[in-house]
Design a protein around this motif. Structure first.
Motif: not given
Length: 200
Positions: A112-129
């Protein structure tokens, strides 16, 4: 020369790596097809690291780095299996060659924590784009016009009446008294409980 700064987004003390069979056409991966899950190909620590170039998954034990996988949200290298929330398939690339490995966690909370870490990174990545512009239109859900002040002014009070209950009925039911009670609106205090006998 400045050294590259890496942030650790996630650490799992125990992750398992499995050799997996080729993917069948139009079907996802299933962990129960990987053989004996109690005997992994490799066991060690998993970290998700982020730097200025992006994020990567790093599988390492005490001595060496077993494998690394770049994580790019535009073409994700991690895929969940169909039959469990604890197992994933990771695409590992090295000098143009691709390999797919199975990865699993002993504990469901680690996955669960692994999934959340990837989702948080993806959200930041898309916000940066897609940065939000400051002069963007206001939300249609926020009312327009000047804000109203609903606070009570000094000395103002308000009362709330509950339908179906009169003040007198509510008071008498609380204190258990009859209608002819002399202490209207005042709830009498009960005497304190008796004290426990002292031991000698």
């Amino acid at each position: 020369m400045d050294e590259e700064v890496e942030s650790i987004l996630y650490i799992a003390c125990e992750a398992n790596v499995y050799k997996i069979p080729p993917l069948k056409a139009n079907e996802g991966h299933r962990a129960n097809e990987w053989g004996d899950l109690a005997n992994p190909l490799w066991k060690g620590r998993l970290r998700i690291l982020e730097n200025s170039q992006g994020a990567k998954l790093q599988f390492q034990d005490a001595q060496t780095v077993f494998a690394e996988a770049t994580y790019d949200p535009s073409r994700p290298s991690v895929e969940a299996v169909l039959d469990s929330s604890r197992y994933f398939v990771v695409r590992v690339e090295d000098s143009g060659k691709k390999a797919y490995i199975g990865m699993g966690f002993a504990d469901r909370s680690d996955s669960f924590d692994f999934n959340v870490a990837l989702q948080d990174y993806t959200k930041r990545y898309k916000a940066k784009l897609n940065p939000v512009e400051s002069d963007a239109e206001p939300s249609p859900h926020i009312p327009t016009g000047p804000k109203k002040d609903y606070s009570l002014k000094e000395g103002q009070t308000f009362s709330i009446s509950i339908p179906g209950r009169s003040k007198r009925a509510a008071t008498s039911s609380l204190i258990g008294s009859s209608e002819g009670s002399s202490n209207d609106g005042v709830i009498p205090l009960l005497p304190p409980p008796p004290s426990a006998p002292r031991k000698r």
